[in-house]
Design an enzyme around this catalytic site. Structure first.
Site, PDB file in Angstrom:
ATOM      1  N   SER A  44     -38.451 -11.718  19.023  1.00 32.89           N
ATOM      2  CA  SER A  44     -38.269 -10.414  19.909  1.00 32.89           C
ATOM      3  C   SER A  44     -36.662 -10.512  20.895  1.00 32.89           C
ATOM      4  O   SER A  44     -36.392 -11.489  20.543  1.00 32.89           O
ATOM      5  CB  SER A  44     -39.354  -9.326  19.689  1.00 32.89           C
ATOM      6  OG  SER A  44     -38.504  -8.186  19.414  1.00 32.89           O
ATOM      7  N   THR A  45     -37.004  -9.498  21.917  1.00 37.86           N
ATOM      8  CA  THR A  45     -36.514  -9.501  23.258  1.00 37.86           C
ATOM      9  C   THR A  45     -36.405 -10.982  24.261  1.00 37.86           C
ATOM     10  O   THR A  45     -37.084 -11.901  24.590  1.00 37.86           O
ATOM     11  CB  THR A  45     -37.189  -8.249  23.604  1.00 37.86           C
ATOM     12  OG1 THR A  45     -37.872  -7.708  23.599  1.00 37.86           O
ATOM     13  CG2 THR A  45     -36.003  -8.393  25.225  1.00 37.86           C
ATOM     14  N   HIS A  70     -36.074 -10.117  15.659  1.00 43.29           N
ATOM     15  CA  HIS A  70     -35.943  -8.355  15.088  1.00 43.29           C
ATOM     16  C   HIS A  70     -34.775  -8.261  15.938  1.00 43.29           C
ATOM     17  O   HIS A  70     -33.834  -8.633  16.848  1.00 43.29           O
ATOM     18  CB  HIS A  70     -36.865  -7.888  16.219  1.00 43.29           C
ATOM     19  CG  HIS A  70     -38.568  -7.646  16.124  1.00 43.29           C
ATOM     20  ND1 HIS A  70     -39.001  -7.406  17.043  1.00 43.29           N
ATOM     21  CD2 HIS A  70     -38.843  -7.983  15.066  1.00 43.29           C
ATOM     22  CE1 HIS A  70     -40.151  -7.647  16.627  1.00 43.29           C
ATOM     23  NE2 HIS A  70     -40.459  -8.356  14.941  1.00 43.29           N
ATOM     24  N   MET A 163     -41.164  -8.234  22.638  1.00 40.90           N
ATOM     25  CA  MET A 163     -42.274  -7.025  22.563  1.00 40.90           C
ATOM     26  C   MET A 163     -42.926  -7.235  21.898  1.00 40.90           C
ATOM     27  O   MET A 163     -42.736  -6.947  20.868  1.00 40.90           O
ATOM     28  CB  MET A 163     -40.902  -6.227  23.514  1.00 40.90           C
ATOM     29  CG  MET A 163     -41.554  -5.066  24.197  1.00 40.90           C
ATOM     30  SD  MET A 163     -41.177  -3.795  24.778  1.00 40.90           S
ATOM     31  CE  MET A 163     -39.627  -4.713  25.656  1.00 40.90           C
ATOM     32  N   ASP A 166     -46.288  -7.155  16.944  1.00 39.89           N
ATOM     33  CA  ASP A 166     -45.550  -8.111  16.117  1.00 39.89           C
ATOM     34  C   ASP A 166     -45.765  -9.250  15.370  1.00 39.89           C
ATOM     35  O   ASP A 166     -45.119 -10.623  16.544  1.00 39.89           O
ATOM     36  CB  ASP A 166     -43.980  -7.559  15.812  1.00 39.89           C
ATOM     37  CG  ASP A 166     -43.884  -8.128  14.375  1.00 39.89           C
ATOM     38  OD1 ASP A 166     -44.788  -8.198  12.811  1.00 39.89           O
ATOM     39  OD2 ASP A 166     -42.952  -8.509  13.355  1.00 39.89           O
TER      40      ASP A 166
END
Length: 226
Positions: A44-45, A70, A163, A166
């Site tokens: 993600s991030t 993401h 973050m 998930d």
């Protein structure tokens, strides 16, 4: 044939309920029908740069790699193209029903969950435009659960910077099915949330700096699963 509904990209918007992977597929591990290893990755991030570092060491004979990052749907195609331009492996946006090939990495399109599938006795891609999971579509938990259901000991799982949580439950499910799992360490993460949660959940076998993860994956692939 799947179509891209306008405005369907969902990445943690306010007001979207936090659902589990149960809304997409049940947890039903079974002996693998397909043969050959598959690498599954969640990020993600900070993942756009982390994935570049991760993918660069893989050669044209590498096992197929499925990636849930993401990202909104307007960016995933160009993101895959940018990675493809610098990597030895072929990087592309995943398509519904396509067969997985060695030396290929498949990025989940921003409008759909990406699942590992059995397509005529061969590993393949399945896309789902079902509800967001952990407020994300694509969701790492959905990819990891599909790998837990079908891949067993043939899976190597990787969770990178990001973050939230998930992927934590799905990584545990993969480990319980026999997969070998790696997490990026805190020092090399932009955000340590997703790897930390996966470690706390008990689904991670090893925690490594980002620069060492690809080499460790390749080493694991040369070692018969336990």
């Amino acid at each position: 044939m799947m179509t891209r509904p306008a405005g369907s990209a969902i990445n943690s918007p306010i007001g979207v309920p936090s659902l589990s992977a149960d809304v997409i597929l049940p947890l039903k591990p079974r002996p693998p029908v397909c043969t050959g290893p598959v690498i599954v990755v969640g990020a993600s991030t900070g993942g756009t740069e982390a994935l570049k570092t991760f993918l660069l060491p893989f050669a044209k004979d590498a096992p197929p790699i499925l990636i849930a990052q993401h990202m909104p749907e307007s960016f995933t195609h160009s993101f895959a193209a940018r990675l493809d331009a610098i990597c030895t492996v072929k990087v592309k946006e995943a398509e519904q029903g396509e067969r997985l090939l060695p030396g290929h990495a498949y990025i989940a399109p921003g409008h759909s969950h990406l699942l590992l599938a059995n397509i005529g006795g061969h590993w393949g891609c399945e896309l789902s435009q079902g509800q967001p999971v952990n407020r994300h579509r694509p969701s790492v938990d959905v990819l990891f659960r599909s790998a837990a259901n079908l891949g067993g000991r043939q899976i190597v799982g990787v969770i990178l910077t990001g973050m939230g949580r998930d992927g934590a439950q799905g990584m545990l499910e993969m480990k319980q099915s026999g997969a070998r799992n790696l997490a990026q360490d805190e020092a090399s993460c932009v955000v340590f949330g997703m790897p930390k949660e996966a470690i706390i959940s008990g689904g991670v076998d090893e925690v490594l700096p980002l620069k060492d993860i690809a080499a460790r994956v390749l080493a694991l692939l040369r070692t018969p699963p336990r």
